[in-house]
Design a protein around this motif. Structure first.
Motif, PDB file in Angstrom:
ATOM      1  N   VAL A 424      76.219  97.046  12.883  1.00 32.74           N
ATOM      2  CA  VAL A 424      74.962  96.649  13.515  1.00 32.74           C
ATOM      3  C   VAL A 424      74.839  95.142  13.415  1.00 32.74           C
ATOM      4  O   VAL A 424      75.080  94.563  12.358  1.00 32.74           O
ATOM      5  CB  VAL A 424      73.754  97.335  12.835  1.00 32.74           C
ATOM      6  CG1 VAL A 424      72.454  96.872  13.465  1.00 32.74           C
ATOM      7  CG2 VAL A 424      73.882  98.849  12.909  1.00 32.74           C
ATOM      8  N   SER A 425      74.458  94.496  14.501  1.00 34.83           N
ATOM      9  CA  SER A 425      74.332  93.041  14.521  1.00 34.83           C
ATOM     10  C   SER A 425      72.930  92.631  14.953  1.00 34.83           C
ATOM     11  O   SER A 425      72.423  93.099  15.970  1.00 34.83           O
ATOM     12  CB  SER A 425      75.355  92.420  15.481  1.00 34.83           C
ATOM     13  OG  SER A 425      75.209  91.017  15.548  1.00 34.83           O
ATOM     14  N   VAL A 426      72.324  91.755  14.155  1.00 30.77           N
ATOM     15  CA  VAL A 426      71.041  91.161  14.520  1.00 30.77           C
ATOM     16  C   VAL A 426      71.355  89.863  15.259  1.00 30.77           C
ATOM     17  O   VAL A 426      71.807  88.889  14.666  1.00 30.77           O
ATOM     18  CB  VAL A 426      70.180  90.886  13.273  1.00 30.77           C
ATOM     19  CG1 VAL A 426      68.874  90.213  13.672  1.00 30.77           C
ATOM     20  CG2 VAL A 426      69.910  92.184  12.530  1.00 30.77           C
ATOM     21  N   ALA A 427      71.143  89.853  16.550  1.00 29.88           N
ATOM     22  CA  ALA A 427      71.528  88.710  17.376  1.00 29.88           C
ATOM     23  C   ALA A 427      70.761  88.758  18.685  1.00 29.88           C
ATOM     24  O   ALA A 427      70.024  89.711  18.970  1.00 29.88           O
ATOM     25  CB  ALA A 427      73.036  88.713  17.637  1.00 29.88           C
ATOM     26  N   ALA A 428      70.971  87.725  19.494  1.00 34.01           N
ATOM     27  CA  ALA A 428      70.278  87.653  20.779  1.00 34.01           C
ATOM     28  C   ALA A 428      70.961  88.461  21.864  1.00 34.01           C
ATOM     29  O   ALA A 428      70.364  88.730  22.902  1.00 34.01           O
ATOM     30  CB  ALA A 428      70.157  86.195  21.220  1.00 34.01           C
ATOM     31  N   GLY A 429      72.223  88.843  21.634  1.00 38.33           N
ATOM     32  CA  GLY A 429      72.943  89.607  22.635  1.00 38.33           C
ATOM     33  C   GLY A 429      74.163  90.271  22.036  1.00 38.33           C
ATOM     34  O   GLY A 429      74.626  89.898  20.957  1.00 38.33           O
ATOM     35  N   ALA A 430      74.693  91.253  22.750  1.00 37.81           N
ATOM     36  CA  ALA A 430      75.900  91.962  22.313  1.00 37.81           C
ATOM     37  C   ALA A 430      77.115  91.172  22.773  1.00 37.81           C
ATOM     38  O   ALA A 430      77.351  91.013  23.969  1.00 37.81           O
ATOM     39  CB  ALA A 430      75.922  93.373  22.884  1.00 37.81           C
ATOM     40  N   THR A 431      77.877  90.672  21.835  1.00 36.76           N
ATOM     41  CA  THR A 431      79.031  89.859  22.165  1.00 36.76           C
ATOM     42  C   THR A 431      80.231  90.724  22.502  1.00 36.76           C
ATOM     43  O   THR A 431      80.248  91.935  22.283  1.00 36.76           O
ATOM     44  CB  THR A 431      79.390  88.941  20.986  1.00 36.76           C
ATOM     45  OG1 THR A 431      79.759  89.773  19.864  1.00 36.76           O
ATOM     46  CG2 THR A 431      78.215  88.058  20.600  1.00 36.76           C
ATOM     47  N   ARG A 432      81.265  90.061  22.998  1.00 39.97           N
ATOM     48  CA  ARG A 432      82.531  90.736  23.256  1.00 39.97           C
ATOM     49  C   ARG A 432      83.085  91.357  21.969  1.00 39.97           C
ATOM     50  O   ARG A 432      83.594  92.476  21.962  1.00 39.97           O
ATOM     51  CB  ARG A 432      83.504  89.700  23.835  1.00 39.97           C
ATOM     52  CG  ARG A 432      84.947  90.115  23.946  1.00 39.97           C
ATOM     53  CD  ARG A 432      85.718  88.996  24.635  1.00 39.97           C
ATOM     54  NE  ARG A 432      87.153  89.139  24.491  1.00 39.97           N
ATOM     55  CZ  ARG A 432      88.051  88.358  25.074  1.00 39.97           C
ATOM     56  NH1 ARG A 432      87.628  87.364  25.844  1.00 39.97           N
ATOM     57  NH2 ARG A 432      89.332  88.545  24.907  1.00 39.97           N
ATOM     58  N   GLY A 433      82.963  90.625  20.859  1.00 42.48           N
ATOM     59  CA  GLY A 433      83.442  91.144  19.585  1.00 42.48           C
ATOM     60  C   GLY A 433      82.665  92.355  19.131  1.00 42.48           C
ATOM     61  O   GLY A 433      83.241  93.323  18.619  1.00 42.48           O
ATOM     62  N   LEU A 434      81.346  92.358  19.303  1.00 35.93           N
ATOM     63  CA  LEU A 434      80.529  93.496  18.888  1.00 35.93           C
ATOM     64  C   LEU A 434      80.899  94.737  19.695  1.00 35.93           C
ATOM     65  O   LEU A 434      80.952  95.848  19.153  1.00 35.93           O
ATOM     66  CB  LEU A 434      79.046  93.171  19.050  1.00 35.93           C
ATOM     67  CG  LEU A 434      78.061  94.237  18.549  1.00 35.93           C
ATOM     68  CD1 LEU A 434      78.202  94.429  17.047  1.00 35.93           C
ATOM     69  CD2 LEU A 434      76.627  93.866  18.911  1.00 35.93           C
ATOM     70  N   ALA A 435      81.177  94.549  20.974  1.00 40.48           N
ATOM     71  CA  ALA A 435      81.576  95.684  21.815  1.00 40.48           C
ATOM     72  C   ALA A 435      82.887  96.281  21.314  1.00 40.48           C
ATOM     73  O   ALA A 435      83.062  97.507  21.300  1.00 40.48           O
ATOM     74  CB  ALA A 435      81.702  95.239  23.264  1.00 40.48           C
ATOM     75  N   LYS A 436      83.823  95.434  20.880  1.00 39.65           N
ATOM     76  CA  LYS A 436      85.107  95.923  20.389  1.00 39.65           C
ATOM     77  C   LYS A 436      84.978  96.619  19.041  1.00 39.65           C
ATOM     78  O   LYS A 436      85.870  97.370  18.633  1.00 39.65           O
ATOM     79  CB  LYS A 436      86.112  94.773  20.322  1.00 39.65           C
ATOM     80  CG  LYS A 436      86.578  94.311  21.694  1.00 39.65           C
ATOM     81  CD  LYS A 436      87.715  93.330  21.620  1.00 39.65           C
ATOM     82  CE  LYS A 436      87.268  91.933  21.281  1.00 39.65           C
ATOM     83  NZ  LYS A 436      88.349  90.935  21.417  1.00 39.65           N
ATOM     84  N   MET A 437      83.883  96.348  18.332  1.00 35.43           N
ATOM     85  CA  MET A 437      83.620  97.039  17.069  1.00 35.43           C
ATOM     86  C   MET A 437      82.719  98.261  17.267  1.00 35.43           C
ATOM     87  O   MET A 437      82.239  98.836  16.288  1.00 35.43           O
ATOM     88  CB  MET A 437      82.959  96.081  16.065  1.00 35.43           C
ATOM     89  CG  MET A 437      83.846  94.940  15.618  1.00 35.43           C
ATOM     90  SD  MET A 437      83.087  93.896  14.346  1.00 35.43           S
ATOM     91  CE  MET A 437      81.809  93.054  15.298  1.00 35.43           C
ATOM     92  N   ASN A 438      82.476  98.608  18.526  1.00 30.67           N
ATOM     93  CA  ASN A 438      81.573  99.731  18.848  1.00 30.67           C
ATOM     94  C   ASN A 438      80.225  99.537  18.172  1.00 30.67           C
ATOM     95  O   ASN A 438      79.607 100.491  17.690  1.00 30.67           O
ATOM     96  CB  ASN A 438      82.188 101.071  18.420  1.00 30.67           C
ATOM     97  CG  ASN A 438      83.514 101.347  19.091  1.00 30.67           C
ATOM     98  OD1 ASN A 438      83.689 101.076  20.275  1.00 30.67           O
ATOM     99  ND2 ASN A 438      84.470 101.859  18.333  1.00 30.67           N
ATOM    100  N   THR A 440      76.203  98.118  17.378  1.00 29.98           N
ATOM    101  CA  THR A 440      74.855  98.282  17.903  1.00 29.98           C
ATOM    102  C   THR A 440      74.101  96.971  17.742  1.00 29.98           C
ATOM    103  O   THR A 440      74.182  96.315  16.700  1.00 29.98           O
ATOM    104  CB  THR A 440      74.104  99.391  17.152  1.00 29.98           C
ATOM    105  OG1 THR A 440      74.829 100.616  17.291  1.00 29.98           O
ATOM    106  CG2 THR A 440      72.691  99.574  17.688  1.00 29.98           C
ATOM    107  N   LEU A 441      73.355  96.583  18.771  1.00 22.64           N
ATOM    108  CA  LEU A 441      72.600  95.323  18.746  1.00 22.64           C
ATOM    109  C   LEU A 441      71.159  95.572  18.325  1.00 22.64           C
ATOM    110  O   LEU A 441      70.494  96.472  18.838  1.00 22.64           O
ATOM    111  CB  LEU A 441      72.638  94.671  20.136  1.00 22.64           C
ATOM    112  CG  LEU A 441      71.785  93.404  20.296  1.00 22.64           C
ATOM    113  CD1 LEU A 441      72.378  92.257  19.485  1.00 22.64           C
ATOM    114  CD2 LEU A 441      71.662  93.019  21.771  1.00 22.64           C
ATOM    115  N   ILE A 442      70.686  94.755  17.388  1.00 21.00           N
ATOM    116  CA  ILE A 442      69.256  94.667  17.073  1.00 21.00           C
ATOM    117  C   ILE A 442      68.788  93.333  17.660  1.00 21.00           C
ATOM    118  O   ILE A 442      69.095  92.274  17.123  1.00 21.00           O
ATOM    119  CB  ILE A 442      68.996  94.690  15.553  1.00 21.00           C
ATOM    120  CG1 ILE A 442      69.583  95.958  14.928  1.00 21.00           C
ATOM    121  CG2 ILE A 442      67.513  94.573  15.266  1.00 21.00           C
ATOM    122  CD1 ILE A 442      68.918  97.235  15.367  1.00 21.00           C
ATOM    123  N   PRO A 443      68.080  93.346  18.791  1.00 19.34           N
ATOM    124  CA  PRO A 443      67.759  92.084  19.468  1.00 19.34           C
ATOM    125  C   PRO A 443      66.837  91.202  18.636  1.00 19.34           C
ATOM    126  O   PRO A 443      65.863  91.671  18.032  1.00 19.34           O
ATOM    127  CB  PRO A 443      67.077  92.541  20.764  1.00 19.34           C
ATOM    128  CG  PRO A 443      67.411  93.990  20.900  1.00 19.34           C
ATOM    129  CD  PRO A 443      67.571  94.514  19.518  1.00 19.34           C
TER     130      PRO A 443
END
Length: 800
Positions: A424-438, A440-443
């Motif tokens: 799970v990543s707290v960020a402004a957007g889902a990056t290419r790296g986050l997508a490759k790690m399957n 989840t975005l916490i906006p």
């Protein structure tokens, strides 16, 4: 080959063993073991090309054929799982297996060119070795071999000789399974089968160099290393990577005092067998553009000087400044060098004005590091990432800022690990790296991460309360008020382990070495009487001689800017890494001593420049983000340049102080001090940012950018990702932006092509921090989370 357990570690005893008999020898192995692994345990070598212990079996090359009792045809050992009582015969005990392997080898060599005298793989080539050990002595093939145009560029850095390829699929499986960049594919069929990429999709991967290393036949080669040396001409030295805090084990190869290549080295606990392209290829700076002699400023110009003269001038200048001095330490310093800077500041200069954070920082971060990180044992390891139920990322983009963390998280989140860890990543957007790690975005808007951490969804909070959960916070949290405090509170509430991941290799070691105001080595508070007494005893000085807490971060910058600091020692700092006008402030200092190996903005204004060695010219230790020591030896034993510590010892001697400069002496001192076991510093309350209006800037440094340690390799630079302004479609529409956007800041503007990303929250724009066409501190005068203004751009990729 990666061995999963090292001597001294606890090995889990398999609960279910099966017995397999290989060449008449029985062995018990865990259920699910492949035949080829069981044979390795007995010391039986079965030939292979496609097999790799970190890749899923594919049985593509068929070189490992064996005979199994009761099975009518030879079977590939790399894909055959053992069963209880299985009787296996390898080429050593079976003519069927031997003839099958010889036939496969003959087949693989039909179209393989006789490039061995010029091939980069020659001398360390599995195909050469196995052709000699299991191949037929003479070829029966007299027809013309298949040929292709060669080489072709798979990327700017990777060259492909297609006729050498044996279609083992190691490279394509690595790109897909490990890196998550499935741009390499096996194209065509039959004799025309070849590795390639789509015309509009080059091999754009931060980890592309690993395909060269695991290629068993020399089909993939490096544009940097191609035709430069033969393996038997090289001297190989185990080293550690100096580019980031991942802590990769490397092997540095050199010939005639020139580094020719770097390879990933085997360390199952850290980088396994992989590394990123930055660590593999960014070594030209080690030899190009070096400062070779001391320089002294005379009549406004730097001139060459002898060591005694330069040291005498530096000593006089610093002594005239008294205690109104400061020390700035760069992120490239080894732990030993950082310790030397720490002791030099307190003993020779009599000041506690010191900071290793040559980047955006905050007082909240200093308090967080003092209270929860400095001098602490390892709390989170790489292995913990693979076993965690959930890993929460805040202000941290692993693929760019710590690539091996990214690979481990991708492995943990994929079926390959069998764990399916939630990322799970707290960020402004889902990056290419986050997508490759399957993931989840916490906006969260940049600067608003504290609020997001305090109001996580209930299911995320429950997952963090499970045993083994991990929270990872990056260095950008220093630019988001309240985020570090919120992360600590979340960790304490849920019981999740908390890890801090800096970007630079030397930062964790510099922290433990005391290269920051308020902290003595080992995480000792400088205000604590017991801590002061312990350090004074080891250093051989009176307790009263130790200074009281000094300045760091923005407070130190303000003191420099106000003229209250008269002398500064700067070690390996790039002023462009600071968000504030550091060059302008440093220009107000009366006297500057720069310890540097390349010319920089600091050397341009320094009064004395003292050259120091790079990592190949000294030994030392980095601490990775875990806190794990990563020692490395000196590559060039006859190097003329000394370490920062040895130069500081000479400078201290010129000032009337005796300080150790040898790495063994420094290590011995740090070992006697050890980590602090007393009361730790505490964090004060920090108010989270509540500003949400306007457009906010999200930014971080890409892995490959304009960093000075990447200079000199045009092939590597050509693989850097292009500069874009990333935003949501609604943000672009609201500002009338189509193809290009202009981002305005206090100091200027940047125009870049637009990349629409609807995973991003509105009123946020992302730009790379230090890439071609986007140096945000210089060009915008803005940083992470700052307000900017958006407008339609008239031309892409320019500055205005």
């Amino acid at each position: 080959m990666t061995i999963t357990n090292e001597p001294g570690t606890q090995v889990a005893v398999p609960t279910e063993l099966v017995t397999v008999i290989i060449d008449g020898v029985a062995i018990g192995v865990p259920k699910g073991t492949l035949v080829i692994r069981a044979a390795e345990m007995l010391g039986i070598e079965i030939p292979r090309f496609c097999d790799h212990p970190l890749l899923e079996p594919v049985a593509a090359c068929r070189a490992c054929l064996i005979e199994i009792d009761g099975v009518p045809k030879p079977q590939p050992a790399c894909a055959q799982v053992v069963s209880d009582g299985m009787q296996v015969h390898t080429q050593y005990s079976s003519d069927v297996a031997r003839l099958a392997q010889e036939g496969v080898m003959e087949f693989l060599l039909l179209n393989h060119p006789l490039d061995c005298p010029v091939c980069d793989k020659g001398g360390e080539c599995p195909l050469q070795n196995q052709a000699m050990s299991i191949g037929r002595p003479e070829s029966r093939f007299t027809e013309e071999k298949r040929t292709f145009d060669k080489p072709i560029n798979v990327s700017a850095q990777i060259l492909l000789d297609r006729e050498r390829c044996v279609s083992c699929a190691r490279c394509t499986r690595f790109a897909d399974q490990i890196a998550g960049d499935p741009m390499l594919e096996l194209l065509e069929r039959g004799a025309q089968q070849q590795v390639g990429t789509a015309d509009d999709q080059p091999f754009d991967s931060y980890f592309s160099g690993n395909t060269i290393q695991i290629c068993p036949v020399g089909a993939l080669t490096s544009a940097t290393y191609r035709f430069r040396a033969r393996p038997f001409d090289l001297v190989s030295v185990p080293t550690s990577c100096e580019h980031c805090a991942s802590g990769c084990a490397l092997r540095t190869d050199y010939r005639r005092s020139t580094v020719t290549r770097r390879l990933a080295w085997d360390d199952p606990q850290v980088n396994e067998e992989w590394n990123c392209d930055k660590g593999r290829f960014a070594f030209a700076y080690l030899q190009q553009g070096r400062i070779e002699w001391p320089l002294v400023r005379e009549n406004g110009e730097l001139r060459t000087a002898s060591w005694p003269e330069a040291l005498a001038v530096a000593a006089r200048g610093l002594q005239s400044a008294g205690t109104d001095t400061a020390v700035l330490v760069g992120g490239r310093s080894t732990m030993e060098d950082a310790y030397a800077y720490s002791r030099f500041a307190r003993v020779a200069l009599g000041t506690d004005n010191i900071d290793f954070r040559a980047r955006a920082n905050s007082e909240e971060e200093r308090e967080f590091l003092a209270a929860h990180i400095a001098g602490t044992p390892i709390k989170v390891e790489y292995a913990d990432l693979e076993n965690a139920p959930i890993v929460l990322l805040a202000c941290f983009e692993p693929e760019d800022e710590s690539p091996i963390v990214f690979l481990r998280l991708r492995k943990a989140a994929s079926n390959a690990s069998g764990k399916n860890v939630t990322v799970v990543s707290v960020a402004a957007g889902a990056t290419r790296g986050l997508a490759k790690m399957n993931g989840t975005l916490i906006p969260a808007k940049p600067g608003q991460e504290a609020a997001a951490l305090a109001n996580l969804p209930q299911d995320i909070q429950q997952a963090l309360a499970q045993p083994g959960a991990v929270i990872m916070v990056g260095e950008r949290a220093a630019s988001s008020p309240g985020t570090l405090s919120a992360a600590v509170q979340l960790s304490q509430q849920t019981g999740a382990a908390l890890a801090w991941v800096p970007r630079r290799a030397g930062e964790r070691g510099a922290l433990d070495a005391g290269a920051i105001a308020g902290l003595l080595p080992g995480g000792r508070p400088i205000s604590d009487p017991t801590a002061r007494s312990e350090v004074a005893q080891i250093w051989g000085i009176e307790v009263s001689a130790l200074p009281q807490q000094g300045l760091s971060g923005l407070a130190l910058h303000d003191a420099v800017d106000a003229g209250r600091i008269r002398g500064v020692v700067v070690g390996g700092v790039e002023l462009s890494d600071y968000p504030h006008q550091a060059a302008e402030a440093l220009g107000k200092v009366d006297f500057i001593v720069s310890l540097e190996n390349h010319h920089s903005a600091v050397t341009e204004m320094a009064d004395v420049v003292l050259p120091v060695g790079v990592v190949t010219e000294k030994s030392g230790t980095f601490l990775d983000w875990e806190g794990r020591p990563r020692p490395f030896g000196q590559v060039f034993r006859d190097a003329m340049m000394g370490s920062d510590a040895s130069v500081l010892a000479m400078l201290a001697d010129s000032m009337g102080h005796s300080l150790p400069g040898a790495v063994n002496d420094l290590r011995a001192q740090m070992g006697r001090l050890g980590p602090w076991t007393g009361a730790r510093a505490t964090m004060g309350p920090t108010r989270a940012s509540t500003t949400t209006d306007g457009v906010r800037l999200e930014t971080w440094r890409l892995l490959l950018d304009l960093g000075v340690m990447q200079e000199g390799d045009a092939h590597l630079a050509a693989t850097a990702r292009p500069t874009v302004a990333r935003m949501s479609a609604r943000t672009a529409q609201a500002h009338g932006i189509a193809e290009a956007a202009t981002v305005h800041g206090p100091a200027g503007s940047i125009t870049a092509p637009v990349e629409i990303d609807d995973s991003m929250i509105d009123s946020v724009v992302w730009l790379p921090m230090n890439s071609d066409g986007s140096r945000i501190y210089r060009d915008l005068g803005a940083g992470y989370g700052d307000g900017v203004r958006l407008a339609a751009g008239t031309q892409a990729g320019g500055l205005s």
